[in-house]
Design a protein around this motif. Sequence first.
Motif, PDB file in Angstrom:
ATOM      1  N   GLU A  83       0.776  -1.255   0.173  1.00 24.25           N
ATOM      2  CA  GLU A  83      -0.166   0.096   0.123  1.00 24.25           C
ATOM      3  C   GLU A  83       0.815   1.391   0.081  1.00 24.25           C
ATOM      4  O   GLU A  83       2.073   1.144   0.463  1.00 24.25           O
ATOM      5  N   GLY A  85       0.086   5.828  -0.132  1.00 23.33           N
ATOM      6  CA  GLY A  85      -0.807   6.961  -0.040  1.00 23.33           C
ATOM      7  C   GLY A  85       0.024   8.322   0.475  1.00 23.33           C
ATOM      8  O   GLY A  85       1.043   8.404   1.023  1.00 23.33           O
ATOM      9  N   ASN A  89      -4.650  12.516   2.900  1.00 23.50           N
ATOM     10  CA  ASN A  89      -5.862  11.415   2.277  1.00 23.50           C
ATOM     11  C   ASN A  89      -6.142  11.821   0.776  1.00 23.50           C
ATOM     12  O   ASN A  89      -7.583  11.679   0.680  1.00 23.50           O
ATOM     13  N   ARG A  92      -4.704   7.103  -2.248  1.00 23.88           N
ATOM     14  CA  ARG A  92      -4.155   5.690  -1.366  1.00 23.88           C
ATOM     15  C   ARG A  92      -4.475   4.370  -2.674  1.00 23.88           C
ATOM     16  O   ARG A  92      -5.468   4.560  -3.158  1.00 23.88           O
ATOM     17  N   LYS A  94      -3.853   0.213  -2.918  1.00 22.19           N
ATOM     18  CA  LYS A  94      -3.752  -1.008  -2.315  1.00 22.19           C
ATOM     19  C   LYS A  94      -3.668  -2.157  -3.354  1.00 22.19           C
ATOM     20  O   LYS A  94      -4.266  -1.918  -4.147  1.00 22.19           O
TER      21      LYS A  94
END
Length: 419
Positions: A83, A85, A89, A92, A94
């Motif tokens: 992951e 990021g 925020n 991101r 994954k």
Amino acid sequence: MYFGLNFKISTLKKNYLIPIVLLLTAFCGAQTTQVPGYIIKENGTKSSVYFERSNYNVTPEMIYYATSKGGDLNGYEIDQIEEFGYDDNSVRFKKFKVQVNKSSFKENDASPGKDPVLKKETILLEQIVEGAIDLYAYRTSRNTSYYAAREMQTPELLVYNVYSNSVEGISKNTDYRRTLFEGYGCDSFISSIIADVDYDEKDLTKYILKTNECNGAPAAVFETQSNYKPWSILVGLAVNFNTITADFTTAIRGDAEFGGTSFSPNLRAEYNLDPANNKFTLVGELAYASFNDTAIYFENNQSDFNRQETEAEITYNTLSIGIGPRYYIYASDNLRFYPGVQIQYNSVLSSSELLYDEPARNRVFATDFSFNILAGVEISRKISAEVKLRLRNSFTTANASPAELVGTISSVGLVYRLL
């Protein structure tokens, strides 16, 4: 506010262009605005790093990062990480092993069957919504596929396919609507609500957020951040230094050289072409310029071969529209430099004239185009100091006249960003 001075090309090259070139060269290697983030390796180790902000129009296969702000970039392949990021925020990704749609969504490249061509692969998925139900995207040059998942579950491909139907022509497999309604809906939803959900990020995000809200679960959207809004409005005031030569084509008159400073207010609109990095923009400008000067030229009397000093007056008023790109080079978050170019349409107003011999003999200038180069520095994303040079400024007269006009205009000044 924007102030400017104009110089002859030779003077500007010597006193201004060389320092500007050296200044820009010194900062060409300056880093763009970097954002702090994290990388979780395959073994579960989490590291704090810095990324150069990106829109990720295509899902990356290599992850580039710096261990310190402004440091050298290193890279990881996707099989080395789980992951990564941004700390704000806005981004991101994954890693999952999921079904990947190998079909194209373009009608001119439609597959022959209703069912898409699927292949299970380990890929990075970009998270769009985080909640009890998550939404992900996988972007390639062929298409963008979307995935939904409940907490702690492997994302499920939302199937969409454009295919060639021998009877009806081009058709679409919109099985994603059934999947969303049956697996990622809410008890209070009616079937008609899903009919309006298109296979795009905006509609799918809205649906997943509504589903989380209906189920009483909080949700957050990962939205790409930008240091600037798409549009900006700027105002300025230039003080132009003009050099214009009137070349009287008849042998009895010498040249008249006009020069001096003049004010020129301007209004600009800037559109950000690079919202992720804020480095490349397009700027449109509306400017007014007014200039008036008198000069002495010699007139030869052919009968007695005497030279007589005669006065000429020039008035030059223009309303100009310019447009051109600008590229920002970051020295820090609050200091950036920029070179730029501009094509300018100069509408010469009817009040423009050249008076000589007899005051009644007015010469009105014709509309022309010019090509400009500029360089500047902006502080705190508000105030800019700028140098501009018009490389072409050849004036012609709208009516027959034994005078040709050539000039140079350059400026140095300040610009204030209103919005």
